[in-house]
Enzyme design. Structure first.
Site, PDB file in Angstrom:
ATOM      1  N   ASP A 105       0.891  -1.162   0.000  1.00 54.47           N
ATOM      2  CA  ASP A 105       0.000   0.000   0.000  1.00 54.47           C
ATOM      3  C   ASP A 105       0.928   1.209   0.000  1.00 54.47           C
ATOM      4  O   ASP A 105       1.530   1.542   1.017  1.00 54.47           O
ATOM      5  CB  ASP A 105      -0.884  -0.001   1.255  1.00 54.47           C
ATOM      6  N   HIS A 106       1.074   1.857  -1.164  1.00 53.77           N
ATOM      7  CA  HIS A 106       2.114   2.884  -1.280  1.00 53.77           C
ATOM      8  C   HIS A 106       1.892   4.060  -0.338  1.00 53.77           C
ATOM      9  O   HIS A 106       2.832   4.771  -0.001  1.00 53.77           O
ATOM     10  CB  HIS A 106       2.248   3.371  -2.729  1.00 53.77           C
TER      11      HIS A 106
ATOM     12  N   HIS B 191      -6.175   2.771   1.498  1.00 52.49           N
ATOM     13  CA  HIS B 191      -5.444   3.953   1.959  1.00 52.49           C
ATOM     14  C   HIS B 191      -6.141   4.678   3.112  1.00 52.49           C
ATOM     15  O   HIS B 191      -5.523   5.011   4.126  1.00 52.49           O
ATOM     16  CB  HIS B 191      -5.249   4.949   0.815  1.00 52.49           C
TER      17      HIS B 191
END
Length: 495
Positions: free
Chosen positions: A179-180, A242
């Site tokens: 999950d950047h 996110h």
């Protein structure tokens, strides 16, 4: 977690001819190499369906690095890259890959450490993972890690099915769900701001915090992602991963130490404590929207349904706002408001913590206008932290006005902030799972989001319901107004 200053590994990238590899992975590996985070003991095997040569692959990798890279430096770097044409369902492809990996392991002294990065469509994840096991491509002498990109499933059932396939080949501690957002410097800073500062952590509860607001707004529309986005929508694309991850970091209890297991454990407790909303009450907690045409900065903008032929009459949401309640001792009664969407007024990701106001402010000109203290964490674009206090207005009056104490991360001398993928790739190489999602986090997030999506699937939305260039539908403002709050401006200049 390995205590290894310069990790050694073979990195196998499935989907090496794609956009993600070009824009994020190759430049991130280069920065690790350039900054001395990895030495010469690494090799990258790019895998794709196209019949590229090593030379053509080297050219693509070199082009992805931009113009600032010197020829000699770039050549030394790209010499570590090898291309392997591949068919994910063909046994001989895996056998040939195994031979290549064994040869490269000897040449680059990588000690059997292997990362398999699946930068491709999720429908191939299970097939590839099981074939890697079946053809003995998992390392027998070092470690093996599987990195997978979102979307991880379309709902809980599909996510579980996908997870069952992957865990039949790799153990949970070998799976790195990326999950950047969790690699972003200021997202990682949330824990430090909280737990390293007594002035915040002592007040970090429902006695002193009125509400928390998380905004992640995009000024761009759907661009060239129409096919993916119309199947996903803002809820699956942003909220399930996110946005809920940021909620967990803001709400979790202090971990007993900084081990990945302890941090994950506290995050999972928050996801378990999310209030289960009855489907018939979803509209009291969540709002969806889709952008329509309008003008912005003198330029005519198309609505979502006009962006591509296949989007005509689409009922996919490009905007979500919601009120999340965490039913535990620390947060009972405190709303966590989230909003995210496309084609909004500003590109911005920020967190606003609104502290309880004092009952009577004698220094306020209008008692009806409250000026609560705010802690603002800017994640992008202006990375930093701002604390809003009240101080005396200059001059003869005794009235107060809000002032800002700001720390801008970009202003710190000689700090080269690691791009999110650079940080996450290095974490994977050293075995630090802190900033990757555990299956328990994924499953609990899907269960929470599925109730919202199931409710919406039973009712035709009245789309479009917000103008391109605005901050979303009016109903999103009412979510807060009904509780006596309002969204704090997304634009720093407005604050």
């Amino acid at each position: 977690m390995e205590n290894q200053e310069k990790p050694k590994a073979l990195i196998v990238i499935f989907g090496a001819t794609g956009d993600l590899a070009k824009r994020k992975l190759f430049p991130s590996i280069y920065r690790l190499y350039q900054n001395g985070k990895i030495g010469e003991d690494f090799a990258v095997v790019g895998i794709g369906r196209r019949s590229w040569s090593n030379e053509l692959f080297h050219t693509n990798v070199r082009n992805s690095l931009g113009d600032d890279v010197s020829g000699k430096e770039a050549e030394a770097f790209v010499s570590h890259f090898y291309y392997h044409p591949f068919d994910v369902s063909d046994s001989s492809s895996y056998e040939n890959l195994g031979t290549l990996l064994n040869n490269l392991e000897s040449e680059y002294r990588t000690e059997g450490n292997r990362i398999f990065y699946l930068a491709m469509a999720p429908q191939f994840f299970g097939t590839i993972a099981n074939n890697l096991k079946k053809h003995n491509l998992k390392s027998e002498t070092g470690w093996s890690r599987l990195v997978i990109e979102k979307p991880f499933g379309h709902d809980f059932e599909s996510a579980k099915q996908l997870n069952d396939q992957i865990t039949s080949a790799f153990d949970e501690n070998q799976i790195y769900r990326i999950d950047h957002y969790l690699g972003k410097e200021m997202v990682k800073n949330i824990e430090v701001i909280r737990f390293a500062n007594g002035i915040f952590e002592h007040l970090w509860n429902n006695r002193f915090i009125a509400n928390v607001q998380i905004t992640s707004s995009e000024s761009l529309g759907v661009e060239d992602r129409a096919n993916y986005y119309d199947l996903s929508g803002a809820t699956r694309d942003m909220v399930q991963n996110h946005m809920l991850q940021m909620v967990t970091l803001l709400a979790m209890e202090p971990p007993i130490n900084l081990n990945p297991e302890e941090i994950r454990s506290e995050k999972i407790k928050i996801l378990r404590a999310l209030r289960t909303i009855d489907e018939k009450n979803i509209d009291d907690y969540f709002v969806r929207g889709q952008y329509g045409p309008d003008k912005m900065h003198g330029r005519k903008l198309r609505g979502y349904q006009e962006e591509a032929e296949e989007l005509q009459n689409s009922d996919t949401e490009t905007y979500v706002a919601g009120k999340i309640m965490i039913d535990n001792y620390r947060w009972a009664g405190v709303p966590f408001y989230i909003r995210t969407g496309k084609r909004l007024a500003e590109k911005c990701t920020k967190i606003v913590v609104e502290f309880e106001d004092i009952p009577l402010n004698l220094y306020q000109e209008e008692q009806s206008e409250k000026s609560p203290n705010l802690l603002v964490i800017n994640i992008q674009p202006n990375e930093g932290v701002t604390l809003y206090l009240n101080a005396k207005k200059p001059g003869v009056s005794s009235y107060s006005e809000p002032i800002k104490l700001s720390y801008t991360h970009e202003a710190v001398n000689s700090v080269n902030t690691p791009e999110a993928y650079e940080k996450l790739l290095h974490d994977c190489m050293i075995g630090d799972t802190t900033n990757f999602s555990h299956w328990d986090e994924v499953s609990l997030s899907w269960k929470f989001v599925d109730r919202i999506l199931n409710r919406w699937s039973k009712e035709e939305p009245d789309f479009p319901n917000y103008a391109a260039g605005s901050m979303g539908p009016e109903e999103a403002d009412n979510l807060l107004k009904n509780d006596g709050f309002h969204w704090w401006p997304v634009n720093n200049e407005e604050e």
